[in-house]
Scaffold this motif. Structure first.
Motif, PDB file in Angstrom:
ATOM      1  N   LYS A 234       0.831  -1.198   0.000  1.00 45.98           N
ATOM      2  CA  LYS A 234       0.000   0.000   0.000  1.00 45.98           C
ATOM      3  C   LYS A 234       0.872   1.257   0.000  1.00 45.98           C
ATOM      4  CE  LYS A 234      -3.837  -2.265   2.381  1.00 45.98           C
ATOM      5  NZ  LYS A 234      -4.602  -2.361   3.653  1.00 45.98           N
ATOM      6  N   HIS A 235       1.943   1.212   0.764  1.00 47.84           N
ATOM      7  CA  HIS A 235       2.787   2.407   0.884  1.00 47.84           C
ATOM      8  C   HIS A 235       3.508   2.740  -0.418  1.00 47.84           C
ATOM      9  CE1 HIS A 235       5.418   5.424   2.573  1.00 47.84           C
ATOM     10  NE2 HIS A 235       6.441   4.787   2.052  1.00 47.84           N
ATOM     11  N   VAL A 236       4.106   1.735  -1.050  1.00 52.27           N
ATOM     12  CA  VAL A 236       4.870   2.036  -2.271  1.00 52.27           C
ATOM     13  C   VAL A 236       3.954   2.491  -3.398  1.00 52.27           C
ATOM     14  CG1 VAL A 236       6.719   0.443  -1.628  1.00 52.27           C
ATOM     15  CG2 VAL A 236       4.882  -0.365  -3.143  1.00 52.27           C
ATOM     16  N   ALA A 237       2.700   2.046  -3.361  1.00 53.02           N
ATOM     17  CA  ALA A 237       1.753   2.442  -4.412  1.00 53.02           C
ATOM     18  C   ALA A 237       1.391   3.925  -4.314  1.00 53.02           C
ATOM     19  CB  ALA A 237       0.492   1.584  -4.330  1.00 53.02           C
ATOM     20  N   LYS A 238       1.260   4.420  -3.102  1.00 52.77           N
ATOM     21  CA  LYS A 238       0.824   5.816  -2.934  1.00 52.77           C
ATOM     22  C   LYS A 238       1.985   6.796  -2.767  1.00 52.77           C
ATOM     23  CE  LYS A 238       0.226   5.657   2.107  1.00 52.77           C
ATOM     24  NZ  LYS A 238      -0.730   5.762   3.232  1.00 52.77           N
ATOM     25  N   SER A 239       3.188   6.273  -2.527  1.00 50.98           N
ATOM     26  CA  SER A 239       4.340   7.158  -2.318  1.00 50.98           C
ATOM     27  C   SER A 239       4.760   7.858  -3.608  1.00 50.98           C
ATOM     28  CB  SER A 239       5.518   6.346  -1.769  1.00 50.98           C
ATOM     29  OG  SER A 239       6.678   7.158  -1.661  1.00 50.98           O
ATOM     30  N   ASP A 240       5.224   9.093  -3.468  1.00 56.94           N
ATOM     31  CA  ASP A 240       5.747   9.834  -4.616  1.00 56.94           C
ATOM     32  C   ASP A 240       7.170   9.399  -4.973  1.00 56.94           C
ATOM     33  OD1 ASP A 240       3.435  11.343  -4.846  1.00 56.94           O
ATOM     34  OD2 ASP A 240       4.151  12.892  -3.470  1.00 56.94           O
ATOM     35  N   THR A 241       7.788   8.642  -4.074  1.00 56.43           N
ATOM     36  CA  THR A 241       9.147   8.157  -4.308  1.00 56.43           C
ATOM     37  C   THR A 241       9.151   7.156  -5.460  1.00 56.43           C
ATOM     38  OG1 THR A 241       9.671   8.443  -1.963  1.00 56.43           O
ATOM     39  CG2 THR A 241      11.143   7.021  -3.234  1.00 56.43           C
ATOM     40  N   LYS A 242      10.220   7.160  -6.236  1.00 52.73           N
ATOM     41  CA  LYS A 242      10.328   6.260  -7.384  1.00 52.73           C
ATOM     42  C   LYS A 242      11.265   5.075  -7.127  1.00 52.73           C
ATOM     43  CE  LYS A 242       7.611   8.475 -10.221  1.00 52.73           C
ATOM     44  NZ  LYS A 242       6.346   7.864 -10.687  1.00 52.73           N
ATOM     45  N   ASN A 243      12.132   5.180  -6.129  1.00 48.92           N
ATOM     46  CA  ASN A 243      13.119   4.127  -5.858  1.00 48.92           C
ATOM     47  C   ASN A 243      12.952   3.613  -4.431  1.00 48.92           C
ATOM     48  OD1 ASN A 243      14.309   4.567  -8.426  1.00 48.92           O
ATOM     49  ND2 ASN A 243      15.565   6.225  -7.587  1.00 48.92           N
ATOM     50  N   PHE A 244      12.984   2.288  -4.295  1.00 45.67           N
ATOM     51  CA  PHE A 244      12.782   1.677  -2.985  1.00 45.67           C
ATOM     52  C   PHE A 244      13.784   0.558  -2.733  1.00 45.67           C
ATOM     53  CE2 PHE A 244       8.741   3.456  -4.207  1.00 45.67           C
ATOM     54  CZ  PHE A 244       8.244   4.009  -3.037  1.00 45.67           C
ATOM     55  N   VAL A 245      14.269   0.495  -1.496  1.00 46.77           N
ATOM     56  CA  VAL A 245      15.017  -0.655  -1.006  1.00 46.77           C
ATOM     57  C   VAL A 245      14.071  -1.392  -0.074  1.00 46.77           C
ATOM     58  CG1 VAL A 245      16.945  -1.440   0.416  1.00 46.77           C
ATOM     59  CG2 VAL A 245      17.281   0.404  -1.247  1.00 46.77           C
ATOM     60  N   VAL A 246      13.902  -2.695  -0.307  1.00 47.16           N
ATOM     61  CA  VAL A 246      12.861  -3.470   0.369  1.00 47.16           C
ATOM     62  C   VAL A 246      13.488  -4.510   1.296  1.00 47.16           C
ATOM     63  CG1 VAL A 246      10.821  -4.906   0.031  1.00 47.16           C
ATOM     64  CG2 VAL A 246      11.383  -3.126  -1.644  1.00 47.16           C
ATOM     65  N   GLY A 247      13.213  -4.373   2.577  1.00 45.39           N
ATOM     66  CA  GLY A 247      13.786  -5.270   3.579  1.00 45.39           C
ATOM     67  C   GLY A 247      12.827  -6.361   3.989  1.00 45.39           C
ATOM     68  N   THR A 248      12.652  -7.337   3.131  1.00 47.25           N
ATOM     69  CA  THR A 248      11.874  -8.530   3.455  1.00 47.25           C
ATOM     70  C   THR A 248      12.231  -9.609   2.434  1.00 47.25           C
ATOM     71  OG1 THR A 248       9.667  -9.370   4.034  1.00 47.25           O
ATOM     72  CG2 THR A 248       9.816  -7.956   2.087  1.00 47.25           C
ATOM     73  N   GLU A 249      11.508 -10.727   2.458  1.00 44.80           N
ATOM     74  CA  GLU A 249      11.763 -11.822   1.528  1.00 44.80           C
ATOM     75  C   GLU A 249      11.562 -11.332   0.091  1.00 44.80           C
ATOM     76  OE1 GLU A 249      11.562 -15.837  -0.313  1.00 44.80           O
ATOM     77  OE2 GLU A 249      10.290 -14.091  -0.611  1.00 44.80           O
ATOM     78  N   THR A 250      12.445 -11.758  -0.790  1.00 44.79           N
ATOM     79  CA  THR A 250      12.498 -11.185  -2.140  1.00 44.79           C
ATOM     80  C   THR A 250      11.275 -11.480  -3.007  1.00 44.79           C
ATOM     81  OG1 THR A 250      13.716 -13.136  -2.934  1.00 44.79           O
ATOM     82  CG2 THR A 250      15.020 -11.240  -2.171  1.00 44.79           C
ATOM     83  N   GLY A 251      10.449 -12.447  -2.626  1.00 42.10           N
ATOM     84  CA  GLY A 251       9.278 -12.792  -3.429  1.00 42.10           C
ATOM     85  C   GLY A 251       8.320 -11.632  -3.637  1.00 42.10           C
ATOM     86  N   ILE A 252       8.282 -10.709  -2.691  1.00 41.49           N
ATOM     87  CA  ILE A 252       7.347  -9.593  -2.796  1.00 41.49           C
ATOM     88  C   ILE A 252       7.716  -8.629  -3.920  1.00 41.49           C
ATOM     89  CG2 ILE A 252       8.505  -7.972  -1.224  1.00 41.49           C
ATOM     90  CD1 ILE A 252       5.725  -7.341  -0.054  1.00 41.49           C
ATOM     91  N   LEU A 253       8.966  -8.651  -4.363  1.00 40.10           N
ATOM     92  CA  LEU A 253       9.413  -7.721  -5.397  1.00 40.10           C
ATOM     93  C   LEU A 253       8.649  -7.928  -6.710  1.00 40.10           C
ATOM     94  CD1 LEU A 253      13.245  -7.871  -4.719  1.00 40.10           C
ATOM     95  CD2 LEU A 253      11.702  -6.004  -4.136  1.00 40.10           C
ATOM     96  N   TYR A 254       8.281  -9.149  -6.994  1.00 40.76           N
ATOM     97  CA  TYR A 254       7.542  -9.426  -8.239  1.00 40.76           C
ATOM     98  C   TYR A 254       6.230  -8.659  -8.253  1.00 40.76           C
ATOM     99  CZ  TYR A 254       4.780 -11.848 -11.775  1.00 40.76           C
ATOM    100  OH  TYR A 254       3.969 -12.133 -12.854  1.00 40.76           O
ATOM    101  N   ARG A 255       5.477  -8.747  -7.167  1.00 39.46           N
ATOM    102  CA  ARG A 255       4.190  -8.048  -7.105  1.00 39.46           C
ATOM    103  C   ARG A 255       4.395  -6.539  -7.102  1.00 39.46           C
ATOM    104  NH1 ARG A 255      -0.056  -8.018  -2.111  1.00 39.46           N
ATOM    105  NH2 ARG A 255      -1.566  -6.595  -3.078  1.00 39.46           N
TER     106      ARG A 255
END
Length: 317
Positions: A234-255
């Motif tokens: 939900k957060h990355v969808a509404k954020s104005d930021t374009k670049n993210f570093v994601v601290g969790t299991e890598t499977g979520i990156l696909y979605r």
């Protein structure tokens, strides 16, 4: 190979309709499994869906405790898992005897257990919770009552900090995937990407030393938030930021990439993969639908006791 994959995808879609099966998949599943699911989400969202679906069968693409939870919530449904060996290192970190001994040491304490636990553990709990509502559940407990929080020590530390709870005791369990993400991993990744925002799961060991900075909304001058997997989505969808570093299991990156094609997502650590989640494959999903395997059921008395804790989790939201 592409034709074969498309054929398997189409076969799964056909079989789930034929057998009146809903496929629920966790955010950490492989892309091809996410693509055939009716819902992809976190533990809380999938549990809610399991409790409201009108389908006669539930095929749970996740780890075993998740399928158990679905069976507890919907005892009238037939719940299947494509591979019954898909376990969880965090769930395995506490046994029923461990919990009973701990409760005897703290008579009168309220026990709060993460959803990443077995059905028999849930049956001994006062409340079940997920990473998205753990703090809210602890907040709902009277301040003068001791709280036993299990089994994840990093999520527990985060909740204690977020709620200011002083009478909270935390079980020393951990998720081997999240525990392996270090502050050094995070900083290296942040240094490689300009103007990145950092989103991190509260199970991560790196949240402990970073907690104060992240709780204030920043980490070494980087925007940062501690979120559940669905909270991240939900957060990355509404954020104005374009670049993210994601601290969790890598499977979520696909979605994340699929739903936000105009944004860039990098894992805090390329090694953050759960071998249990990855045990579920499209071939196993097809076979589970085709041959009606493998059923996950919980003994009625255990399910009855566990349902109370799970229902409290769903009520809090």
């Amino acid at each position: 190979m592409q034709v074969q994959a498309e054929g398997l995808h189409d076969e799964i879609i056909r079989l789930k309709k034929k057998t009146d099966t809903i496929i629920l998949a966790h955010n950490y599943q492989v892309p091809a499994v996410q693509d055939v699911a009716d819902l992809v989400g976190d533990s809380l969202g999938l549990a809610r869906k399991a409790g409201t679906t009108s389908n006669s069968r539930i095929l749970f693409c996740g780890v075993h405790f998740m399928a158990e939870t679905a069976s507890i919530i919907s005892p009238e449904k037939r719940v299947l898992i494509p591979d019954p060996a898909a376990g969880c290192s965090l769930s395995d970190s506490i046994t029923l005897d461990d919990l009973r001994r701990w409760k005897k040491q703290h008579p009168g304490a309220v026990s709060v257990g993460y959803v990443n636990t077995t059905a028999e553990i849930k049956a001994e709990l006062d409340y079940c919770c997920t990473s998205s509502n753990a703090a809210a559940i602890v907040e709902s407990i009277p301040k003068d009552r001791e709280v036993l929080f299990l089994p994840d020590m990093f999520l527990g530390s985060y909740v204690a900090k977020a709620t200011g709870r002083k009478n909270m005791f935390i079980w020393p369990g951990e998720c081997h995937v999240h525990a392996g993400i270090t502050p050094e991993d995070v900083q290296k990744r942040l240094d490689s990407m300009q103007d990145a925002e950092f989103v991190v799961h509260p199970e991560c060991s790196c949240t402990t030393p970073m907690l104060h900075d992240i709780a204030s909304g920043a980490y070494k001058d980087t925007k940062a938030k501690i979120l559940s997997t669905e909270g991240m989505m939900k957060h990355v969808a509404k954020s104005d930021t374009k670049n993210f570093v994601v601290g969790t299991e890598t499977g979520i990156l696909y979605r994340m990439r699929k739903e936000n094609p105009d944004k860039t997502f990098l894992p805090a650590s390329d090694k953050a993969e759960c071998q249990f989640m990855k045990m579920i494959t499209p071939e196993k999903v097809r076979d589970s639908l085709l041959y009606d395997k493998f059923e996950v059921s919980v003994p009625p008395e255990t399910a009855r006791k566990a349902r109370r804790a799970i229902e409290r989790m769903l009520e809090v939201g």
